[in-house]
Design an enzyme around this catalytic site. Sequence first.
Site, PDB file in Angstrom:
ATOM      1  N   GLU A  45      -0.181 -47.021  37.698  1.00  0.00           N
ATOM      2  CA  GLU A  45       0.900 -47.986  37.949  1.00  0.00           C
ATOM      3  C   GLU A  45       0.435 -49.369  37.509  1.00  0.00           C
ATOM      4  O   GLU A  45      -0.637 -49.835  37.909  1.00  0.00           O
ATOM      5  CB  GLU A  45       1.291 -48.008  39.428  1.00  0.00           C
ATOM      6  CG  GLU A  45       2.523 -48.892  39.651  1.00  0.00           C
ATOM      7  CD  GLU A  45       2.913 -49.103  41.106  1.00  0.00           C
ATOM      8  OE1 GLU A  45       4.038 -49.585  41.327  1.00  0.00           O
ATOM      9  OE2 GLU A  45       2.102 -48.820  41.995  1.00  0.00           O
ATOM     10  N   ASP A 120       7.303 -58.644  36.360  1.00  0.00           N
ATOM     11  CA  ASP A 120       7.818 -60.011  36.248  1.00  0.00           C
ATOM     12  C   ASP A 120       8.715 -60.104  35.010  1.00  0.00           C
ATOM     13  O   ASP A 120       8.297 -59.716  33.915  1.00  0.00           O
ATOM     14  CB  ASP A 120       6.655 -60.998  36.137  1.00  0.00           C
ATOM     15  CG  ASP A 120       5.782 -60.978  37.385  1.00  0.00           C
ATOM     16  OD1 ASP A 120       6.338 -60.838  38.490  1.00  0.00           O
ATOM     17  OD2 ASP A 120       4.550 -61.093  37.258  1.00  0.00           O
ATOM     18  N   LYS A 124      12.306 -66.652  30.112  1.00  0.00           N
ATOM     19  CA  LYS A 124      12.372 -67.512  28.915  1.00  0.00           C
ATOM     20  C   LYS A 124      11.919 -66.731  27.681  1.00  0.00           C
ATOM     21  O   LYS A 124      10.891 -66.048  27.718  1.00  0.00           O
ATOM     22  CB  LYS A 124      11.479 -68.747  29.099  1.00  0.00           C
ATOM     23  CG  LYS A 124      12.008 -69.681  30.165  1.00  0.00           C
ATOM     24  CD  LYS A 124      11.138 -70.896  30.334  1.00  0.00           C
ATOM     25  CE  LYS A 124      11.731 -71.770  31.442  1.00  0.00           C
ATOM     26  NZ  LYS A 124      10.788 -72.722  31.989  1.00  0.00           N
ATOM     27  N   THR A 193       9.559 -49.343  46.025  1.00  0.00           N
ATOM     28  CA  THR A 193       8.478 -50.333  46.026  1.00  0.00           C
ATOM     29  C   THR A 193       8.866 -51.445  47.011  1.00  0.00           C
ATOM     30  O   THR A 193       9.989 -51.471  47.515  1.00  0.00           O
ATOM     31  CB  THR A 193       8.300 -50.942  44.628  1.00  0.00           C
ATOM     32  OG1 THR A 193       9.338 -51.882  44.397  1.00  0.00           O
ATOM     33  CG2 THR A 193       8.311 -49.884  43.538  1.00  0.00           C
ATOM     34  N   GLU A 194       7.946 -52.388  47.233  1.00  0.00           N
ATOM     35  CA  GLU A 194       8.276 -53.521  48.104  1.00  0.00           C
ATOM     36  C   GLU A 194       9.464 -54.314  47.535  1.00  0.00           C
ATOM     37  O   GLU A 194      10.411 -54.640  48.253  1.00  0.00           O
ATOM     38  CB  GLU A 194       7.063 -54.456  48.253  1.00  0.00           C
ATOM     39  CG  GLU A 194       6.070 -54.051  49.326  1.00  0.00           C
ATOM     40  CD  GLU A 194       5.034 -53.037  48.852  1.00  0.00           C
ATOM     41  OE1 GLU A 194       5.078 -52.640  47.672  1.00  0.00           O
ATOM     42  OE2 GLU A 194       4.182 -52.640  49.663  1.00  0.00           O
ATOM     43  N   TYR A 195       9.405 -54.625  46.244  1.00  0.00           N
ATOM     44  CA  TYR A 195      10.485 -55.412  45.636  1.00  0.00           C
ATOM     45  C   TYR A 195      11.804 -54.645  45.655  1.00  0.00           C
ATOM     46  O   TYR A 195      12.872 -55.216  45.892  1.00  0.00           O
ATOM     47  CB  TYR A 195      10.112 -55.799  44.196  1.00  0.00           C
ATOM     48  CG  TYR A 195       9.365 -57.101  44.104  1.00  0.00           C
ATOM     49  CD1 TYR A 195       8.082 -57.214  44.614  1.00  0.00           C
ATOM     50  CD2 TYR A 195       9.936 -58.230  43.523  1.00  0.00           C
ATOM     51  CE1 TYR A 195       7.377 -58.411  44.544  1.00  0.00           C
ATOM     52  CE2 TYR A 195       9.238 -59.424  43.446  1.00  0.00           C
ATOM     53  CZ  TYR A 195       7.965 -59.512  43.956  1.00  0.00           C
ATOM     54  OH  TYR A 195       7.280 -60.700  43.891  1.00  0.00           O
ATOM     55  N   GLU A 196      11.722 -53.361  45.417  1.00  0.00           N
ATOM     56  CA  GLU A 196      12.938 -52.535  45.393  1.00  0.00           C
ATOM     57  C   GLU A 196      13.619 -52.538  46.765  1.00  0.00           C
ATOM     58  O   GLU A 196      14.849 -52.633  46.858  1.00  0.00           O
ATOM     59  CB  GLU A 196      12.540 -51.102  45.014  1.00  0.00           C
ATOM     60  CG  GLU A 196      13.707 -50.164  44.802  1.00  0.00           C
ATOM     61  CD  GLU A 196      13.240 -48.835  44.206  1.00  0.00           C
ATOM     62  OE1 GLU A 196      12.020 -48.655  44.003  1.00  0.00           O
ATOM     63  OE2 GLU A 196      14.094 -47.988  43.943  1.00  0.00           O
TER      64      GLU A 196
HETATM   65  C1  LIG Z   1       7.292 -58.709  40.743  1.00  0.00           C
HETATM   66  S1  LIG Z   1       5.816 -58.015  41.341  1.00  0.00           S
HETATM   67  C2  LIG Z   1       6.251 -56.305  41.648  1.00  0.00           C
HETATM   68  C3  LIG Z   1       5.242 -55.605  42.515  1.00  0.00           C
HETATM   69  C4  LIG Z   1       5.518 -54.120  42.794  1.00  0.00           C
HETATM   70  N1  LIG Z   1       5.430 -53.338  41.568  1.00  0.00           N
HETATM   71  C5  LIG Z   1       6.850 -53.924  43.447  1.00  0.00           C
HETATM   72  O1  LIG Z   1       7.760 -53.386  42.810  1.00  0.00           O
HETATM   73  O2  LIG Z   1       6.986 -54.278  44.633  1.00  0.00           O
HETATM   74  C6  LIG Z   1       4.846 -57.894  39.854  1.00  0.00           C
HETATM   75  C7  LIG Z   1       3.369 -57.673  40.142  1.00  0.00           C
HETATM   76  O3  LIG Z   1       2.701 -57.446  38.896  1.00  0.00           O
HETATM   77  C8  LIG Z   1       1.489 -58.183  38.893  1.00  0.00           C
HETATM   78  N2  LIG Z   1       1.197 -58.471  37.474  1.00  0.00           N
HETATM   79  C9  LIG Z   1       1.926 -59.215  36.628  1.00  0.00           C
HETATM   80  N3  LIG Z   1       1.371 -59.262  35.410  1.00  0.00           N
HETATM   81  C10 LIG Z   1       0.240 -58.528  35.489  1.00  0.00           C
HETATM   82  C11 LIG Z   1      -0.782 -58.199  34.566  1.00  0.00           C
HETATM   83  N4  LIG Z   1      -0.759 -58.649  33.307  1.00  0.00           N
HETATM   84  N5  LIG Z   1      -1.799 -57.424  34.986  1.00  0.00           N
HETATM   85  C12 LIG Z   1      -1.840 -56.975  36.272  1.00  0.00           C
HETATM   86  N6  LIG Z   1      -0.899 -57.251  37.197  1.00  0.00           N
HETATM   87  C13 LIG Z   1       0.130 -58.015  36.812  1.00  0.00           C
HETATM   88  C14 LIG Z   1       1.784 -59.411  39.709  1.00  0.00           C
HETATM   89  O4  LIG Z   1       0.611 -59.996  40.242  1.00  0.00           O
HETATM   90  C15 LIG Z   1       2.703 -58.858  40.796  1.00  0.00           C
HETATM   91  O5  LIG Z   1       1.986 -58.422  41.921  1.00  0.00           O
END
Ligand SMILES: C[S@@+](CC[C@H](N)C(=O)[O-])C[C@H]1O[C@@H](n2cnc3c(N)ncnc32)[C@H](O)[C@@H]1O
Length: 213
Positions: A45, A120, A124, A193-196
Amino acid sequence: MRLRKKPWVVEALTGFSDIVVQNPGEELAGNWHNLFENSLPLHVELGTGKGRFITGIAKQHQGLVNFIGIEAKEEIVYCAAQKVREQELTNVQLLVFDVNEILKIFAPGELEQLYINFCDPWPKNRHAKRRLTHIDFLNKYRTVIKPGGQLWFKTDNRPLFEFSLEQFSEFGLEINAVTYDLLNSGFAGNIMTEYETKFSALGQPICRCEVIF
Ligand SMILES: C[S@@+](CC[C@H](N)C(=O)[O-])C[C@H]1O[C@@H](n2cnc3c(N)ncnc32)[C@H](O)[C@@H]1O
């Protein structure tokens, strides 16, 4: 991405050295079976977050699949590690690591499946290359995932989903099971997931697809 180094987290994570790899290096590529002490298939993941998804899916596949969660922020890995510990899962390893560097820690064709959940969106245009579904990332994934391996992708962000479908298509990947409303799609066994959980509670439809490499 610059990895954060917060001393209290680094110290707290030392108590999870059986679950968390804080400084993954090239020595791991091709050798994950040694760390897991078995040769089960590897699923990864990307951007694991606080670990609800990876612990849920790992619990369902104990003795069948090993799961690796890659997350850049140490304090977030700490939350995920607590979940792994509480549930006594032996088929999960968490990495404090940047997905950009994925080619360093996996051998070609070493992975069976990837999951990207609510990455994320980087809205932009000038940041498009940072999206984990950008074609530059797909190029890297193609090296580490075995031919026929899959990427499962979920997001609440419609523009990101459309962008990702275009990238998958442009890269020549087969796209299956596309839905713009996961909860009403009939897909069985979804692990939130947490965000979901957060976005679903707000009534936000979830987009999902499966991609074959
Ligand atoms: C919006 S959160 C979603 C977290 C989780 N997958 C969820 O659905 O609840 C995105 C996560 O990806 C991590 N992340 C973003 N870019 C990353 C990268 N290049 N390498 C590792 N982690 C990354 C961020 O730190 C963050 O915890």
